[in-house]
Design a protein around this motif. Structure first.
Motif, PDB file in Angstrom:
ATOM      1  N   UNK A  38       0.843  -1.197   0.000  1.00  0.00           N
ATOM      2  CA  UNK A  38       0.000   0.000   0.000  1.00  0.00           C
ATOM      3  C   UNK A  38       0.877   1.245   0.000  1.00  0.00           C
ATOM      4  N   UNK A  39       0.714   2.115  -0.999  1.00  0.00           N
ATOM      5  CA  UNK A  39       1.514   3.344  -1.010  1.00  0.00           C
ATOM      6  C   UNK A  39       1.342   4.125   0.287  1.00  0.00           C
ATOM      7  N   UNK A  40       2.434   4.690   0.781  1.00  0.00           N
ATOM      8  CA  UNK A  40       2.372   5.434   2.036  1.00  0.00           C
ATOM      9  C   UNK A  40       2.052   6.905   1.814  1.00  0.00           C
ATOM     10  N   UNK A  41       1.807   7.293   0.568  1.00  0.00           N
ATOM     11  CA  UNK A  41       1.444   8.673   0.257  1.00  0.00           C
ATOM     12  C   UNK A  41      -0.056   8.875   0.463  1.00  0.00           C
ATOM     13  N   UNK A  42      -0.438  10.106   0.739  1.00  0.00           N
ATOM     14  CA  UNK A  42      -1.866  10.434   0.837  1.00  0.00           C
ATOM     15  C   UNK A  42      -2.461  10.497  -0.572  1.00  0.00           C
ATOM     16  N   UNK A  43      -3.762  10.264  -0.664  1.00  0.00           N
ATOM     17  CA  UNK A  43      -4.453  10.452  -1.942  1.00  0.00           C
ATOM     18  C   UNK A  43      -4.328  11.907  -2.354  1.00  0.00           C
ATOM     19  N   UNK A  44      -3.956  12.196  -3.615  1.00  0.00           N
ATOM     20  CA  UNK A  44      -3.789  13.585  -4.063  1.00  0.00           C
ATOM     21  C   UNK A  44      -5.019  14.460  -3.817  1.00  0.00           C
ATOM     22  N   UNK A  45      -4.757  15.728  -3.549  1.00  0.00           N
ATOM     23  CA  UNK A  45      -5.807  16.669  -3.131  1.00  0.00           C
ATOM     24  C   UNK A  45      -6.933  16.801  -4.144  1.00  0.00           C
ATOM     25  N   UNK A  46      -6.596  16.890  -5.449  1.00  0.00           N
ATOM     26  CA  UNK A  46      -7.660  17.122  -6.432  1.00  0.00           C
ATOM     27  C   UNK A  46      -8.629  15.935  -6.499  1.00  0.00           C
ATOM     28  N   UNK A  47      -8.152  14.758  -6.134  1.00  0.00           N
ATOM     29  CA  UNK A  47      -9.020  13.577  -6.110  1.00  0.00           C
ATOM     30  C   UNK A  47      -9.943  13.637  -4.894  1.00  0.00           C
ATOM     31  N   UNK A  48      -9.382  14.024  -3.749  1.00  0.00           N
ATOM     32  CA  UNK A  48     -10.203  14.164  -2.541  1.00  0.00           C
ATOM     33  C   UNK A  48     -11.257  15.259  -2.718  1.00  0.00           C
ATOM     34  N   UNK A  49     -10.839  16.332  -3.366  1.00  0.00           N
ATOM     35  CA  UNK A  49     -11.787  17.440  -3.592  1.00  0.00           C
ATOM     36  C   UNK A  49     -12.960  16.999  -4.478  1.00  0.00           C
ATOM     37  N   UNK A  50     -12.684  16.155  -5.463  1.00  0.00           N
ATOM     38  CA  UNK A  50     -13.752  15.659  -6.343  1.00  0.00           C
ATOM     39  C   UNK A  50     -14.749  14.817  -5.549  1.00  0.00           C
ATOM     40  N   UNK A  51     -14.240  14.056  -4.583  1.00  0.00           N
ATOM     41  CA  UNK A  51     -15.115  13.236  -3.740  1.00  0.00           C
ATOM     42  C   UNK A  51     -15.972  14.117  -2.828  1.00  0.00           C
ATOM     43  N   UNK A  52     -15.339  15.140  -2.263  1.00  0.00           N
ATOM     44  CA  UNK A  52     -16.078  16.072  -1.395  1.00  0.00           C
ATOM     45  C   UNK A  52     -17.187  16.771  -2.189  1.00  0.00           C
ATOM     46  N   UNK A  53     -16.860  17.182  -3.408  1.00  0.00           N
ATOM     47  CA  UNK A  53     -17.861  17.831  -4.268  1.00  0.00           C
ATOM     48  C   UNK A  53     -19.012  16.875  -4.572  1.00  0.00           C
ATOM     49  N   UNK A  54     -18.682  15.597  -4.823  1.00  0.00           N
ATOM     50  CA  UNK A  54     -19.717  14.607  -5.114  1.00  0.00           C
ATOM     51  C   UNK A  54     -20.681  14.477  -3.936  1.00  0.00           C
ATOM     52  N   UNK A  55     -20.137  14.485  -2.729  1.00  0.00           N
ATOM     53  CA  UNK A  55     -20.983  14.406  -1.534  1.00  0.00           C
ATOM     54  C   UNK A  55     -21.864  15.648  -1.419  1.00  0.00           C
ATOM     55  N   UNK A  56     -21.259  16.825  -1.581  1.00  0.00           N
ATOM     56  CA  UNK A  56     -22.020  18.077  -1.455  1.00  0.00           C
ATOM     57  C   UNK A  56     -23.077  18.211  -2.546  1.00  0.00           C
ATOM     58  N   UNK A  57     -22.788  17.634  -3.722  1.00  0.00           N
ATOM     59  CA  UNK A  57     -23.756  17.692  -4.830  1.00  0.00           C
ATOM     60  C   UNK A  57     -24.847  16.635  -4.706  1.00  0.00           C
TER      61      UNK A  57
END
Length: 396
Positions: A38-57
């Motif tokens: 499992x990569x030890x990096x965080x999921x990139x911000x623009x991907x997380x933002x797309x998920x947050x937008x999907x929830x808000x929408x």
């Protein structure tokens, strides 16, 4: 009473190692975990933002079973751009991770009397997924001197009238090696001659080093494309393991059958994760390259250090984030009353003595090796290597 199929399979050894390491950590042990893929990096911000937008929408309801059109189109675009393979939407199924895609394939293609050729070392789930569908895994040995690629003449020997498919994994988990064009072409010819299927697991394709390139076996011709199911996902390339988005691309009839199977198991992958996956595929890819470069740096350090430990030899892998060192010279040695007679013995010894978690080669069908994941910090790599070195010095 439990069914017979449940008695044929075992828990994933890689997840078992990770679980044991986490259990020791919870008890206060300072465990260096080289076990998990499992990569030890965080999921990139623009991907997380797309998920947050999907929830808000309010994009939080059921979607079509096989994935939203927007994501299928992004996958089609990616496969044509990166892999030179053209597909339509009816050739794509989005599932809950690449492992789910592979299981859907096994459900759709394998049954009693079928044989599935699996080159060893193999990813731990391949044989068990075959067994769960009442088919027979046929293990094909590969060799370190060939970079663990299939020898075509040995593949021919394993094919019978019962052979249904062969599973190819490039870059490989656990070895990190890549199939070259010459060997892939030879596999294509054998597959077409014998009218069997190829399952091509390409989940690590973005993590390749030394200027090498990934070649999808489905890209060789239209004929072989019709005999191939390509499996991929976003877990490794975009550090999205927990999002559970994988996909398969293949012949229409097989994808349709897999979709029907999925409709009766999980239904659609998570709606929010699908929107995040669109952002991952269509958004900036700089984050992928940054991770790749860091993994390459870690790989170089780790291989160099391992080759300086007496009893260990390690070839330089070409992709993924694993090294697969040869530890055969260590087997037969003792630590007090404990004998190290197998890769499992060595793994237990290193976990208990050095508090370093790694996976024995036997879990992948390759005794005499261990798998070390370098999906961890340079600090952890340095600490873990020093502990391994010190622990092995104590063997006689």
């Amino acid at each position: 009473m439990l069914t017979e199929r449940t008695k044929k399979i075992k828990p994933s050894p890689t997840l078992a190692v990770d679980s044991k390491a986490k259990e020791m950590k919870a008890k206060g042990f300072d465990v260096v975990n080289f076990g998990v893929g499992e990569p030890d990096f965080d999921t990139p911000e623009h991907i997380k933002e797309a998920a947050i937008k999907a929830i808000k929408d309010g994009f939080t309801k059921y979607t079509p079973v096989g994935g939203i059109d927007e994501l299928k189109e992004a996958i089609i675009e990616k496969l044509e751009k990166d892999n030179k393979i053209k597909y339509k939407k009816e050739n794509i199924l989005v599932s809950c991770g690449a492992k789910h895609s592979l299981y859907n394939i096994a459900q759709a293609l394998f049954g009693p009397g079928d044989e599935v050729i699996i080159p060893a070392p193999y990813w731990v789930s391949y044989p068990d997924q075959v067994l769960l569908n009442d088919a027979t895994p046929v293990i094909l040995e590969t060799y370190e001197e060939d970079n663990f690629m299939i020898r075509p003449e040995l593949l021919k020997e394993k094919i019978t009238k019962k052979t249904k498919a062969i599973i190819i994994n490039s870059p490989s988990n656990p070895t990190g090696f890549i199939y070259n064009e010459k060997v892939l072409q030879e596999i294509v010819e054998i597959v077409l001659k014998n009218n069997i299927y190829i399952i091509s697991d390409e989940i690590y394709e973005k993590l390749i080093y030394d200027g090498m390139r990934h070649i999808s076996i489905a890209s060789f011709s239209e004929e072989i494309k019709e005999r191939t199911i390509v499996v991929n996902g976003l877990s490794k390339s975009h550090s999205m393991t927990g999002w559970r988005i994988g996909y398969a691309a293949g012949p229409t009839d097989i994808i349709k059958a897999m979709t029907n199977i999925q409709s009766q198991s999980t239904s659609n992958p998570t709606s929010i994760a699908q929107k995040a996956a669109v952002a991952a595929l269509k958004g900036p890819q700089k984050c992928v390259e940054e991770m790749r470069k860091e993994f390459e740096k870690r790989r170089n350090y780790l291989v160099n250090e391992l080759n300086n430990i007496p009893g260990i030899s390690c070839k330089m892998p070409q992709g993924a984030f694993y090294v697969f060192p040869n530890v055969k010279q260590i087997l037969g040695k003792k630590a007090g009353s404990m004998e190290i007679n197998s890769s499992m013995d060595l793994s237990i010894y290193l976990l208990e003595k050095a508090q370093v978690a790694l996976v024995p080669g036997s879990a992948f069908g390759a005794e005499g090796y261990i798998r070390i994941s370098y999906a961890t910090s340079m600090e952890n790599l340095s600490k873990g290597i020093e502990r391994i070195r010190n622990a092995l010095e104590g063997l006689q």
